[in-house]
Each structure stands twice: as structure tokens, then as C-alpha cells.
Write a protein that holds these residues in place. Structure first.
Motif, PDB file in Angstrom:
ATOM      1  N   THR A  33       0.764  -1.172   0.011  1.00  0.00           N
ATOM      2  CA  THR A  33      -0.037   0.112  -0.032  1.00  0.00           C
ATOM      3  C   THR A  33       0.905   1.298   0.060  1.00  0.00           C
ATOM      4  O   THR A  33       2.107   1.247   0.625  1.00  0.00           O
ATOM      5  CB  THR A  33      -0.833   0.176   1.139  1.00  0.00           C
ATOM      6  N   MET A  34       0.562   2.137  -0.848  1.00  0.00           N
ATOM      7  CA  MET A  34       1.337   3.558  -0.899  1.00  0.00           C
ATOM      8  C   MET A  34       0.414   4.711  -0.570  1.00  0.00           C
ATOM      9  O   MET A  34      -0.748   4.750  -0.600  1.00  0.00           O
ATOM     10  CB  MET A  34       2.007   3.458  -2.291  1.00  0.00           C
ATOM     11  N   THR A  35       1.273   5.717   0.045  1.00  0.00           N
ATOM     12  CA  THR A  35       0.424   6.769   0.623  1.00  0.00           C
ATOM     13  C   THR A  35       1.026   8.290   0.028  1.00  0.00           C
ATOM     14  O   THR A  35       2.067   8.252   0.067  1.00  0.00           O
ATOM     15  CB  THR A  35       0.449   6.655   2.250  1.00  0.00           C
ATOM     16  N   TRP A  36       0.111   9.137   0.091  1.00  0.00           N
ATOM     17  CA  TRP A  36       0.624  10.480  -0.115  1.00  0.00           C
ATOM     18  C   TRP A  36       0.475  11.266   1.118  1.00  0.00           C
ATOM     19  O   TRP A  36      -0.766  11.146   1.998  1.00  0.00           O
ATOM     20  CB  TRP A  36      -0.016  11.182  -1.234  1.00  0.00           C
ATOM     21  N   VAL A  51      -3.361   4.136  -1.631  1.00  0.00           N
ATOM     22  CA  VAL A  51      -4.033   3.254  -2.327  1.00  0.00           C
ATOM     23  C   VAL A  51      -3.350   1.902  -2.221  1.00  0.00           C
ATOM     24  O   VAL A  51      -2.266   1.747  -1.732  1.00  0.00           O
ATOM     25  CB  VAL A  51      -3.627   3.566  -3.978  1.00  0.00           C
ATOM     26  N   ASN A  52      -4.386   0.710  -2.471  1.00  0.00           N
ATOM     27  CA  ASN A  52      -3.612  -0.552  -2.091  1.00  0.00           C
ATOM     28  C   ASN A  52      -2.823  -0.988  -3.081  1.00  0.00           C
ATOM     29  O   ASN A  52      -2.576  -0.608  -3.946  1.00  0.00           O
ATOM     30  CB  ASN A  52      -4.989  -1.727  -1.842  1.00  0.00           C
ATOM     31  N   SER A  53      -2.323  -2.303  -2.909  1.00  0.00           N
ATOM     32  CA  SER A  53      -1.116  -2.756  -3.593  1.00  0.00           C
ATOM     33  C   SER A  53      -1.622  -3.010  -5.174  1.00  0.00           C
ATOM     34  O   SER A  53      -0.937  -2.943  -6.051  1.00  0.00           O
ATOM     35  CB  SER A  53      -0.600  -4.132  -3.181  1.00  0.00           C
ATOM     36  N   SER A  71      -3.452   6.695  -8.044  1.00  0.00           N
ATOM     37  CA  SER A  71      -2.983   5.964  -9.108  1.00  0.00           C
ATOM     38  C   SER A  71      -1.814   5.451  -8.902  1.00  0.00           C
ATOM     39  O   SER A  71      -0.690   6.016  -8.447  1.00  0.00           O
ATOM     40  CB  SER A  71      -3.526   6.285 -10.271  1.00  0.00           C
ATOM     41  N   ARG A  72      -1.542   4.033  -9.318  1.00  0.00           N
ATOM     42  CA  ARG A  72      -0.189   3.576  -9.518  1.00  0.00           C
ATOM     43  C   ARG A  72       0.006   2.842 -10.590  1.00  0.00           C
ATOM     44  O   ARG A  72      -0.939   2.252 -11.247  1.00  0.00           O
ATOM     45  CB  ARG A  72       0.147   2.700  -8.272  1.00  0.00           C
ATOM     46  N   ASP A  73       1.385   2.519 -11.229  1.00  0.00           N
ATOM     47  CA  ASP A  73       1.634   1.839 -12.199  1.00  0.00           C
ATOM     48  C   ASP A  73       2.709   0.910 -11.564  1.00  0.00           C
ATOM     49  O   ASP A  73       3.661   1.160 -11.702  1.00  0.00           O
ATOM     50  CB  ASP A  73       2.366   2.582 -13.539  1.00  0.00           C
ATOM     51  N   ASN A  74       2.317  -0.615 -11.387  1.00  0.00           N
ATOM     52  CA  ASN A  74       3.289  -1.458 -10.907  1.00  0.00           C
ATOM     53  C   ASN A  74       4.337  -1.790 -11.850  1.00  0.00           C
ATOM     54  O   ASN A  74       5.494  -2.447 -11.370  1.00  0.00           O
ATOM     55  CB  ASN A  74       2.466  -2.590 -10.279  1.00  0.00           C
ATOM     56  N   ALA A  75       4.007  -1.708 -13.146  1.00  0.00           N
ATOM     57  CA  ALA A  75       5.066  -2.057 -14.031  1.00  0.00           C
ATOM     58  C   ALA A  75       6.086  -1.133 -13.876  1.00  0.00           C
ATOM     59  O   ALA A  75       7.385  -1.318 -14.537  1.00  0.00           O
ATOM     60  CB  ALA A  75       4.355  -2.168 -15.392  1.00  0.00           C
ATOM     61  N   LEU A  79       4.008   5.702  -8.318  1.00  0.00           N
ATOM     62  CA  LEU A  79       2.915   6.288  -7.832  1.00  0.00           C
ATOM     63  C   LEU A  79       2.612   7.649  -8.130  1.00  0.00           C
ATOM     64  O   LEU A  79       3.371   8.363  -8.526  1.00  0.00           O
ATOM     65  CB  LEU A  79       2.972   6.189  -6.240  1.00  0.00           C
ATOM     66  N   TYR A  80       1.363   7.722  -8.451  1.00  0.00           N
ATOM     67  CA  TYR A  80       0.801   9.144  -8.955  1.00  0.00           C
ATOM     68  C   TYR A  80      -0.126   9.814  -8.118  1.00  0.00           C
ATOM     69  O   TYR A  80      -0.879   9.307  -7.381  1.00  0.00           O
ATOM     70  CB  TYR A  80       0.150   9.023 -10.490  1.00  0.00           C
TER      71      TYR A  80
END
Length: 116
Positions: A33-36, A51-53, A71-75, A79-80
Motif C-alpha cells: 500500500t502506498m500513501t501521499w 492506494v492498495n497494492s 493511482s499507481r503503475d506497478n509495471a 505512484l501518482y
């Protein structure tokens, strides 16, 4: 070595938009999980969004709900934070954050200034 590098901040007029990015390395980004979080001048840390993983579950502070999108792009291990309809009270240093194994990791932050 965990690294989080934020970018995309700047000076914008009220009502404008910015997109922040956070490039992550040194850990399995796609499983966390990532946070701003932000810190306005002279104030404490304020949680903004998470946002979760998988990127399919998001949460927002009431102060930004409906204006910001996480949002996120795991590739790309990135993180945005899309910020629209910016207000002067959004002026702050914005950090991305990852917490795991009992540790909290922070980037250096990116400054967002909303002013006419």
C-alpha cells in the motif's frame, strides 16, 4: 535500499492542476500500500490519500476528495497523484510514503504552491 523520489510539483494558479509522481525502488512496490502525505508551512503532517497494492482500492482525506486522484503503475514502480481544482490551502510539501516491516519510508518531497 528503499528509495522514494517525488517529482512534479511547482507553482500553479488556483483552479489549476498538477500531477505528482513518486518513483520507487529497493522493495517490492507491487505488494505494498502506498500513501501521499503533505505538510503545509508551519503545520504538521496531513494524510492525503492511499492506494492498495493492486490499485483498486483508494481512500482520500475529506479536504481533497473529488479533486485528487491517486493511482499507481506497478509495471513502472511509480505512484501518482493527479491534483485538480487546486486551492491555496493545498500549498504544501508532498511526500510519498511506504510502511512495511515496522519501518516508514519517505521521499524528499516535492513542493506544491498554489497562488495567483
Amino acid at each position: 535500499q528503499v528509495q522514494l523520489v517525488e517529482s512534479g510539483g511547482g507553482l500553479v494558479q488556483p483552479g489549476g492542476s498538477l500531477r505528482l509522481s513518486c518513483a520507487a525502488s529497493g522493495f517490492t512496490f507491487s505488494s505494498k500500500t502506498m500513501t501521499w502525505v503533505r505538510q503545509a508551512p508551519g503545520k504538521g503532517l496531513e494524510w492525503v490519500s492511499e492506494v492498495n497494492s493492486r490499485g483498486d482500492n483508494t481512500n482520500y482525506a475529506d479536504s481533497v476528495k473529488g479533486r485528487f486522484t491517486i493511482s499507481r503503475d506497478n509495471a513502472k514502480n511509480t505512484l501518482y497523484l493527479q491534483m485538480n481544482s487546486l486551492k491555496p490551502e493545498d500549498t504544501a510539501l508532498y511526500y510519498c510514503n511506504a510502511g512495511f516491516m515496522g519501518m516508514n519510508y519517505w521521499g524528499q518531497g516535492t513542493q506544491v504552491t498554489v497562488s495567483s
